[in-house]
Design a protein around this motif. Structure first.
Motif, PDB file in Angstrom:
ATOM      1  N   LEU A  46      -1.193  -3.112   7.820  1.00 29.70           N
ATOM      2  CA  LEU A  46      -0.422  -2.494   6.742  1.00 29.70           C
ATOM      3  C   LEU A  46       0.875  -3.266   6.553  1.00 29.70           C
ATOM      4  CD1 LEU A  46      -0.338   0.104   4.891  1.00 29.70           C
ATOM      5  CD2 LEU A  46      -2.229   0.052   6.480  1.00 29.70           C
ATOM      6  N   GLU A  47       1.053  -3.791   5.339  1.00 34.16           N
ATOM      7  CA  GLU A  47       2.311  -4.469   4.995  1.00 34.16           C
ATOM      8  C   GLU A  47       3.087  -3.538   4.074  1.00 34.16           C
ATOM      9  OE1 GLU A  47       1.729  -8.559   3.893  1.00 34.16           O
ATOM     10  OE2 GLU A  47       3.446  -8.562   2.524  1.00 34.16           O
ATOM     11  N   HIS A  77       4.495   7.166   8.030  1.00 36.15           N
ATOM     12  CA  HIS A  77       3.499   6.153   7.671  1.00 36.15           C
ATOM     13  C   HIS A  77       3.605   5.002   8.643  1.00 36.15           C
ATOM     14  CE1 HIS A  77       0.776   3.776   5.284  1.00 36.15           C
ATOM     15  NE2 HIS A  77       0.712   4.697   4.345  1.00 36.15           N
ATOM     16  N   LEU A 112       1.712   9.301  -2.964  1.00 37.86           N
ATOM     17  CA  LEU A 112       2.039   8.207  -2.041  1.00 37.86           C
ATOM     18  C   LEU A 112       1.102   7.017  -2.267  1.00 37.86           C
ATOM     19  CD1 LEU A 112       2.739   8.524   1.764  1.00 37.86           C
ATOM     20  CD2 LEU A 112       1.107   6.853   0.933  1.00 37.86           C
ATOM     21  N   LYS A 113      -0.159   7.315  -2.528  1.00 39.32           N
ATOM     22  CA  LYS A 113      -1.141   6.226  -2.664  1.00 39.32           C
ATOM     23  C   LYS A 113      -0.834   5.303  -3.836  1.00 39.32           C
ATOM     24  CE  LYS A 113      -5.231   7.514  -0.134  1.00 39.32           C
ATOM     25  NZ  LYS A 113      -5.612   6.196   0.358  1.00 39.32           N
ATOM     26  N   PHE A 118       2.943  -0.049  -0.137  1.00 42.60           N
ATOM     27  CA  PHE A 118       2.184  -0.453   1.046  1.00 42.60           C
ATOM     28  C   PHE A 118       0.973  -1.258   0.572  1.00 42.60           C
ATOM     29  CE2 PHE A 118       3.951   3.688   2.452  1.00 42.60           C
ATOM     30  CZ  PHE A 118       4.494   3.333   3.686  1.00 42.60           C
ATOM     31  N   TRP A 119       0.549  -2.196   1.410  1.00 41.70           N
ATOM     32  CA  TRP A 119      -0.666  -2.967   1.115  1.00 41.70           C
ATOM     33  C   TRP A 119      -1.521  -3.051   2.366  1.00 41.70           C
ATOM     34  CZ3 TRP A 119       4.249  -4.249  -0.384  1.00 41.70           C
ATOM     35  CH2 TRP A 119       4.490  -4.183  -1.758  1.00 41.70           C
ATOM     36  N   LYS A 120      -2.825  -2.770   2.192  1.00 41.61           N
ATOM     37  CA  LYS A 120      -3.765  -2.789   3.319  1.00 41.61           C
ATOM     38  C   LYS A 120      -4.586  -4.076   3.318  1.00 41.61           C
ATOM     39  CE  LYS A 120      -4.758   2.137   3.682  1.00 41.61           C
ATOM     40  NZ  LYS A 120      -5.417   3.169   2.860  1.00 41.61           N
ATOM     41  N   TRP A 130      -7.728  -8.392   1.481  1.00 40.14           N
ATOM     42  CA  TRP A 130      -6.788  -7.375   0.981  1.00 40.14           C
ATOM     43  C   TRP A 130      -7.564  -6.305   0.235  1.00 40.14           C
ATOM     44  CZ3 TRP A 130      -1.945  -7.184   2.659  1.00 40.14           C
ATOM     45  CH2 TRP A 130      -1.406  -8.339   3.230  1.00 40.14           C
ATOM     46  N   ALA A 133      -6.745  -1.817  -5.148  1.00 39.34           N
ATOM     47  CA  ALA A 133      -6.390  -0.455  -5.574  1.00 39.34           C
ATOM     48  C   ALA A 133      -7.587   0.171  -6.290  1.00 39.34           C
ATOM     49  CB  ALA A 133      -5.183  -0.510  -6.497  1.00 39.34           C
TER      50      ALA A 133
ATOM     51  N   ALA B   7       1.793  -9.120   0.285  1.00 39.58           N
ATOM     52  CA  ALA B   7       0.322  -9.145   0.387  1.00 39.58           C
ATOM     53  C   ALA B   7      -0.218 -10.509  -0.061  1.00 39.58           C
ATOM     54  CB  ALA B   7      -0.280  -7.962  -0.379  1.00 39.58           C
ATOM     55  N   PHE B  77       4.016  -8.338  -6.544  1.00 37.87           N
ATOM     56  CA  PHE B  77       2.996  -7.959  -5.562  1.00 37.87           C
ATOM     57  C   PHE B  77       1.755  -7.411  -6.256  1.00 37.87           C
ATOM     58  CE2 PHE B  77       6.585  -4.918  -5.913  1.00 37.87           C
ATOM     59  CZ  PHE B  77       5.969  -3.883  -6.582  1.00 37.87           C
ATOM     60  N   PRO B  79      -1.227  -4.399  -6.934  1.00 37.38           N
ATOM     61  CA  PRO B  79      -1.168  -2.929  -6.941  1.00 37.38           C
ATOM     62  C   PRO B  79      -1.178  -2.394  -5.503  1.00 37.38           C
ATOM     63  CG  PRO B  79      -2.701  -3.683  -8.608  1.00 37.38           C
ATOM     64  CD  PRO B  79      -2.284  -4.902  -7.833  1.00 37.38           C
ATOM     65  N   VAL B  80      -0.430  -1.308  -5.264  1.00 34.65           N
ATOM     66  CA  VAL B  80      -0.240  -0.809  -3.893  1.00 34.65           C
ATOM     67  C   VAL B  80      -1.484  -0.085  -3.384  1.00 34.65           C
ATOM     68  CG1 VAL B  80       2.245  -0.646  -4.253  1.00 34.65           C
ATOM     69  CG2 VAL B  80       0.803   1.389  -4.610  1.00 34.65           C
ATOM     70  N   THR B  81      -1.664  -0.084  -2.054  1.00 35.91           N
ATOM     71  CA  THR B  81      -2.881   0.490  -1.446  1.00 35.91           C
ATOM     72  C   THR B  81      -2.586   1.212  -0.137  1.00 35.91           C
ATOM     73  OG1 THR B  81      -3.315  -1.643  -0.369  1.00 35.91           O
ATOM     74  CG2 THR B  81      -4.440  -1.256  -2.454  1.00 35.91           C
ATOM     75  N   GLY B  82      -1.496   2.008  -0.118  1.00 41.98           N
ATOM     76  CA  GLY B  82      -1.159   2.719   1.118  1.00 41.98           C
ATOM     77  C   GLY B  82      -1.908   4.029   1.283  1.00 41.98           C
TER      78      GLY B  82
END
Lengths: 145, 83
Positions: A46-47, A77, A112-113, A118-120, A130, A133, B7, B77, B79-82
């Protein structure tokens, strides 16, 4: 009361839950997101965007407070390296009644999503990729707006 | 102006942060992306498809047509993926 943490350390579920067990709360809702081990995933990294991440999580918690009668919100988190089964995120909401606690907890994870930077990155053995989304995450977030 | 990349954008550019001084013709985030893409093959690879990019100015999400104004920190960056 708002508690927000972005941390490389494992999430201590017992103490996070104790912190959101606020006096006067008739209902506490929690959500725990974990690293899925399906599809051959062996690890997750997780970045995040230090500074902005914490700011966005606090802003989301404040939005939840503005929207529901709440007594407490905790968002923890994890970032960095994780393995299947590890806890990625803990959300706890405390309210006088269950409806507010349950709805605000769902709101916080849905938002939150799409709103927290955050990047997974998934690893499968030696290969890393990566995560992209998902459109249904965007739909879930937008149903609250 | 301080730039941050995250990322796969960071990986392709080859660095997570750099400081640049774009010309006056660079007015919004999309202009900045276009201008940055000429800095190196890595930048070109990272920034080739703006439709796949998102941005923040001074730690607030903005659309790509947002004016840079007096931006101190611009982040680019995926799109976010938390969560």
């Amino acid at each position: 009361m708002i508690n927000v943490s972005v941390q490389p350390a494992p999430i201590d579920l017992v103490s996070e839950l104790a912190a959101v067990e606020i006096k006067g709360a008739g209902g506490i809702a929690t959500f725990i997101g974990t690293v899925r081990g399906d599809d051959g995933v062996t690890g997750l990294t997780l970045e995040h965007y230090p500074g902005m991440t914490e700011g966005m999580l606090i802003a989301l918690a404040e939005e939840a407070f503005a929207r529901w009668e709440l007594l407490g919100v905790t968002i923890v988190h994890r970032v960095g390296e994780m393995a299947p089964g590890d806890h990625i995120v803990f959300i706890g909401t405390a309210a006088a009644h269950r409806k507010e606690a349950l709805e605000s907890c769902a709101y916080l994870i849905d938002r939150l999503k799409t709103e927290a930077p955050f990047w997974k990155r998934e690893t499968r053995g030696d290969a890393a990729m990566w995560v992209e989304a998902k459109a249904n995450d965007l739909d879930a977030s937008e149903r609250w707006t | 102006m301080d730039l941050l990349y995250f990322a796969w954008v960071r990986e392709r550019v080859g660095t997570g942060a750099e400081t640049v001084d774009p010309p006056e013709a660079v007015v919004n985030v999309a202009d900045l992306i276009c201008w940055l893409s000429e800095r190196s093959p890595g930048h070109a690879a990272a920034l080739a498809e703006p439709a796949h990019l998102r941005a923040a100015i001074d730690q607030r999400f903005v659309p790509l047509d947002a004016p840079l104004g007096d931006a101190k920190e611009v982040a680019i960056f995926p799109p976010v993926t938390g969560g």
